[in-house]
Design a protein around this motif. Structure first.
Motif, PDB file in Angstrom:
ATOM      1  N   CYS A  29     -69.140 -10.866   5.655  1.00  0.00           N
ATOM      2  CA  CYS A  29     -70.901 -10.837   5.592  1.00  0.00           C
ATOM      3  C   CYS A  29     -71.748 -11.759   7.068  1.00  0.00           C
ATOM      4  O   CYS A  29     -70.402 -12.308   7.303  1.00  0.00           O
ATOM      5  CB  CYS A  29     -70.629 -12.548   4.821  1.00  0.00           C
ATOM      6  SG  CYS A  29     -71.810 -13.226   4.430  1.00  0.00           S
ATOM      7  N   ALA A  30     -72.801 -11.201   7.331  1.00  0.00           N
ATOM      8  CA  ALA A  30     -73.022 -11.798   8.227  1.00  0.00           C
ATOM      9  C   ALA A  30     -73.522 -13.375   8.675  1.00  0.00           C
ATOM     10  O   ALA A  30     -73.531 -14.252   9.110  1.00  0.00           O
ATOM     11  CB  ALA A  30     -74.688 -11.325   8.723  1.00  0.00           C
ATOM     12  N   ARG A  31     -73.656 -14.344   7.572  1.00  0.00           N
ATOM     13  CA  ARG A  31     -73.411 -15.923   7.279  1.00  0.00           C
ATOM     14  C   ARG A  31     -72.267 -16.412   7.368  1.00  0.00           C
ATOM     15  O   ARG A  31     -71.991 -17.176   7.648  1.00  0.00           O
ATOM     16  CB  ARG A  31     -74.432 -16.133   5.870  1.00  0.00           C
ATOM     17  CG  ARG A  31     -74.567 -17.619   5.203  1.00  0.00           C
ATOM     18  CD  ARG A  31     -75.097 -17.972   4.633  1.00  0.00           C
ATOM     19  NE  ARG A  31     -75.359 -19.308   4.319  1.00  0.00           N
ATOM     20  CZ  ARG A  31     -75.863 -19.013   3.406  1.00  0.00           C
ATOM     21  NH1 ARG A  31     -76.827 -18.799   1.920  1.00  0.00           N
ATOM     22  NH2 ARG A  31     -76.791 -20.133   3.287  1.00  0.00           N
ATOM     23  N   CYS A  32     -70.650 -16.081   5.951  1.00  0.00           N
ATOM     24  CA  CYS A  32     -69.903 -16.787   5.673  1.00  0.00           C
ATOM     25  C   CYS A  32     -69.098 -15.807   6.470  1.00  0.00           C
ATOM     26  O   CYS A  32     -67.626 -16.542   6.582  1.00  0.00           O
ATOM     27  CB  CYS A  32     -69.648 -16.965   5.017  1.00  0.00           C
ATOM     28  SG  CYS A  32     -69.206 -15.477   3.362  1.00  0.00           S
ATOM     29  N   GLY A  33     -69.087 -14.644   6.850  1.00  0.00           N
ATOM     30  CA  GLY A  33     -67.917 -13.549   7.954  1.00  0.00           C
ATOM     31  C   GLY A  33     -66.866 -13.221   6.584  1.00  0.00           C
ATOM     32  O   GLY A  33     -65.703 -12.629   7.370  1.00  0.00           O
ATOM     33  N   ALA A  34     -67.082 -12.994   5.365  1.00  0.00           N
ATOM     34  CA  ALA A  34     -66.660 -13.084   3.930  1.00  0.00           C
ATOM     35  C   ALA A  34     -66.236 -11.360   4.163  1.00  0.00           C
ATOM     36  O   ALA A  34     -67.203 -10.832   4.169  1.00  0.00           O
ATOM     37  CB  ALA A  34     -66.547 -13.301   2.565  1.00  0.00           C
ATOM     38  N   VAL A  35     -65.406 -10.449   3.056  1.00  0.00           N
ATOM     39  CA  VAL A  35     -65.384  -9.340   4.137  1.00  0.00           C
ATOM     40  C   VAL A  35     -66.271  -8.833   2.337  1.00  0.00           C
ATOM     41  O   VAL A  35     -66.322  -9.043   1.540  1.00  0.00           O
ATOM     42  CB  VAL A  35     -63.452  -8.854   3.897  1.00  0.00           C
ATOM     43  CG1 VAL A  35     -63.654  -6.988   3.193  1.00  0.00           C
ATOM     44  CG2 VAL A  35     -62.716  -8.961   4.745  1.00  0.00           C
ATOM     45  N   LEU A  36     -66.963  -7.734   2.648  1.00  0.00           N
ATOM     46  CA  LEU A  36     -67.981  -7.577   2.013  1.00  0.00           C
ATOM     47  C   LEU A  36     -67.639  -5.864   1.268  1.00  0.00           C
ATOM     48  O   LEU A  36     -67.696  -5.868  -0.009  1.00  0.00           O
ATOM     49  CB  LEU A  36     -69.437  -7.397   2.424  1.00  0.00           C
ATOM     50  CG  LEU A  36     -69.944  -8.175   2.421  1.00  0.00           C
ATOM     51  CD1 LEU A  36     -71.566  -7.727   3.906  1.00  0.00           C
ATOM     52  CD2 LEU A  36     -70.500  -8.990   1.969  1.00  0.00           C
ATOM     53  N   TYR A  37     -67.374  -5.267   2.085  1.00  0.00           N
ATOM     54  CA  TYR A  37     -66.487  -3.547   1.429  1.00  0.00           C
ATOM     55  C   TYR A  37     -65.996  -3.360   2.503  1.00  0.00           C
ATOM     56  O   TYR A  37     -65.981  -3.658   3.878  1.00  0.00           O
ATOM     57  CB  TYR A  37     -67.501  -3.077   0.579  1.00  0.00           C
ATOM     58  CG  TYR A  37     -69.343  -2.770   1.200  1.00  0.00           C
ATOM     59  CD1 TYR A  37     -68.069  -1.250   2.735  1.00  0.00           C
ATOM     60  CD2 TYR A  37     -69.829  -3.291   2.107  1.00  0.00           C
ATOM     61  CE1 TYR A  37     -69.573  -0.560   3.596  1.00  0.00           C
ATOM     62  CE2 TYR A  37     -70.262  -2.857   2.635  1.00  0.00           C
ATOM     63  CZ  TYR A  37     -71.000  -1.935   3.198  1.00  0.00           C
ATOM     64  OH  TYR A  37     -71.826  -1.687   3.942  1.00  0.00           O
ATOM     65  N   ARG A  38     -65.030  -2.338   1.705  1.00  0.00           N
ATOM     66  CA  ARG A  38     -64.186  -1.622   3.862  1.00  0.00           C
ATOM     67  C   ARG A  38     -64.150  -0.355   2.685  1.00  0.00           C
ATOM     68  O   ARG A  38     -64.044  -0.010   1.458  1.00  0.00           O
ATOM     69  CB  ARG A  38     -62.986  -2.241   3.422  1.00  0.00           C
ATOM     70  CG  ARG A  38     -61.705  -1.903   2.682  1.00  0.00           C
ATOM     71  CD  ARG A  38     -60.637  -3.186   2.540  1.00  0.00           C
ATOM     72  NE  ARG A  38     -60.798  -4.390   2.389  1.00  0.00           N
ATOM     73  CZ  ARG A  38     -60.162  -4.710   3.534  1.00  0.00           C
ATOM     74  NH1 ARG A  38     -59.601  -4.410   4.665  1.00  0.00           N
ATOM     75  NH2 ARG A  38     -60.233  -6.362   3.760  1.00  0.00           N
ATOM     76  N   VAL A  39     -63.747   1.274   3.447  1.00  0.00           N
ATOM     77  CA  VAL A  39     -63.847   2.483   3.178  1.00  0.00           C
ATOM     78  C   VAL A  39     -62.583   2.701   2.285  1.00  0.00           C
ATOM     79  O   VAL A  39     -61.171   1.421   2.761  1.00  0.00           O
ATOM     80  CB  VAL A  39     -63.337   3.403   4.680  1.00  0.00           C
ATOM     81  CG1 VAL A  39     -63.060   4.488   4.601  1.00  0.00           C
ATOM     82  CG2 VAL A  39     -64.381   2.922   5.105  1.00  0.00           C
ATOM     83  N   ASN A  40     -62.690   2.600   0.912  1.00  0.00           N
ATOM     84  CA  ASN A  40     -61.373   3.321   0.521  1.00  0.00           C
ATOM     85  C   ASN A  40     -60.787   4.959   0.882  1.00  0.00           C
ATOM     86  O   ASN A  40     -61.787   5.838   0.712  1.00  0.00           O
ATOM     87  CB  ASN A  40     -62.243   3.299  -1.018  1.00  0.00           C
ATOM     88  CG  ASN A  40     -60.686   2.690  -2.301  1.00  0.00           C
ATOM     89  OD1 ASN A  40     -59.692   3.076  -2.200  1.00  0.00           O
ATOM     90  ND2 ASN A  40     -60.979   2.052  -3.164  1.00  0.00           N
ATOM     91  N   ARG A  41     -59.708   4.803   0.543  1.00  0.00           N
ATOM     92  CA  ARG A  41     -58.823   6.116   1.183  1.00  0.00           C
ATOM     93  C   ARG A  41     -58.638   6.512   0.396  1.00  0.00           C
ATOM     94  O   ARG A  41     -57.824   8.152  -0.013  1.00  0.00           O
ATOM     95  CB  ARG A  41     -58.709   5.627   2.206  1.00  0.00           C
ATOM     96  CG  ARG A  41     -58.559   5.767   3.570  1.00  0.00           C
ATOM     97  CD  ARG A  41     -57.630   5.570   5.015  1.00  0.00           C
ATOM     98  NE  ARG A  41     -56.790   4.776   4.408  1.00  0.00           N
ATOM     99  CZ  ARG A  41     -55.727   3.759   5.711  1.00  0.00           C
ATOM    100  NH1 ARG A  41     -55.384   4.860   6.405  1.00  0.00           N
ATOM    101  NH2 ARG A  41     -55.228   2.950   5.303  1.00  0.00           N
ATOM    102  N   LEU A  42     -58.264   6.342  -1.134  1.00  0.00           N
ATOM    103  CA  LEU A  42     -58.417   6.591  -2.875  1.00  0.00           C
ATOM    104  C   LEU A  42     -59.543   7.402  -3.051  1.00  0.00           C
ATOM    105  O   LEU A  42     -60.115   6.701  -3.134  1.00  0.00           O
ATOM    106  CB  LEU A  42     -57.136   5.795  -3.763  1.00  0.00           C
ATOM    107  CG  LEU A  42     -55.861   5.260  -1.928  1.00  0.00           C
ATOM    108  CD1 LEU A  42     -55.627   3.473  -3.718  1.00  0.00           C
ATOM    109  CD2 LEU A  42     -55.079   5.875  -2.408  1.00  0.00           C
ATOM    110  N   SER A  43     -58.520   8.453  -3.287  1.00  0.00           N
ATOM    111  CA  SER A  43     -59.773   9.516  -4.368  1.00  0.00           C
ATOM    112  C   SER A  43     -59.678   8.474  -5.795  1.00  0.00           C
ATOM    113  O   SER A  43     -58.697   7.692  -5.713  1.00  0.00           O
ATOM    114  CB  SER A  43     -59.912  10.559  -4.628  1.00  0.00           C
ATOM    115  OG  SER A  43     -58.788  11.192  -5.099  1.00  0.00           O
TER     116      SER A  43
END
Length: 207
Positions: A29-43
């Motif tokens: 997040c550009a405001r608070c820095g929390a993780v929004l999403y990430r690449v999920n390598r699991l199908s």
């Protein structure tokens, strides 16, 4: 989703534009820095297979002996359910319910909800109760404490082994495996499921 190119921060409600990520990249997040999403390598298939494996491990961890204690020819075995029951009838009764929620109820709900959602996701369909279950998974994530249970079991075994003959049962090994499995399946970015399924009724609309 009405706006598939946007994502809202779960912590500060800031709406950000969803961007494609490379391997090992994380969107914050550009405001608070929390993780929004990430690449999920699991199908979806991999995720479902791991969830079903966790379900079997959960059964073993809950219904097989955690430890076998021997003292002067007498033997006793303790299961996880038996330990929770002993807490409920002892001086530590006030912590029995939180303990049961953290190490039994919450992991069960996480596994059951994921299995339900992923089963439908394999068919590219949105499961009944999809939105409510997605919110439930996010809310349950901080309350799953199987790793705390595992640490407590190990400490108890070490302390008891000085005075008694203590043998780790299959429940201990199952709990150790379940700790890893819960971290993998429940720690994934559930937003992937939004992209993997079609809204209810969409297939009828196109028919």
């Amino acid at each position: 989703m009405a706006f598939p190119d946007l994502v809202a921060c779960e912590h500060c409600d800031t709406v950000c534009r969803r961007l494609p990520l490379g391997r090992r990249e994380v969107a914050c997040c550009a405001r608070c820095g929390a993780v929004l999403y990430r690449v999920n390598r699991l199908s979806i298939d991999d995720w479902l297979a791991l969830t079903l494996a966790a379900a079997f491990t959960f059964v073993i961890a809950n219904f097989t002996p955690i430890v076998r204690i021997s003292f002067e020819g007498q033997h006793n075995e303790a299961t996880l359910w038996g330990a929770i029951g002993a807490l409920a009838h002892g001086t530590a009764a006030p912590i029995a319910i939180p303990a049961a929620l953290a190490v039994i109820v919450v992991p069960f709900l996480q596994i059951a909800a994921l299995a339900w959602l992923l089963g439908y996701a394999r068919l590219r369909r949105r499961a009944p109760g999809f939105a409510a279950l997605m919110r439930l998974l996010v809310a349950l994530r901080p309350w799953s404490m199987v790793e705390v249970l595992m640490l407590g079991i190990l400490v108890a075994i070490v302390k008891l082994s000085s005075d008694l003959d203590v043998i780790a049962g299959p429940g201990v090994w199952a709990t150790a495996v379940l700790t890893l499995q819960i971290a993998v399946i429940a720690g994934r970015d559930v937003h992937q499921l939004w992209d993997a399924v079609e809204p209810s009724g969409s297939r009828r609309a196109h028919a």
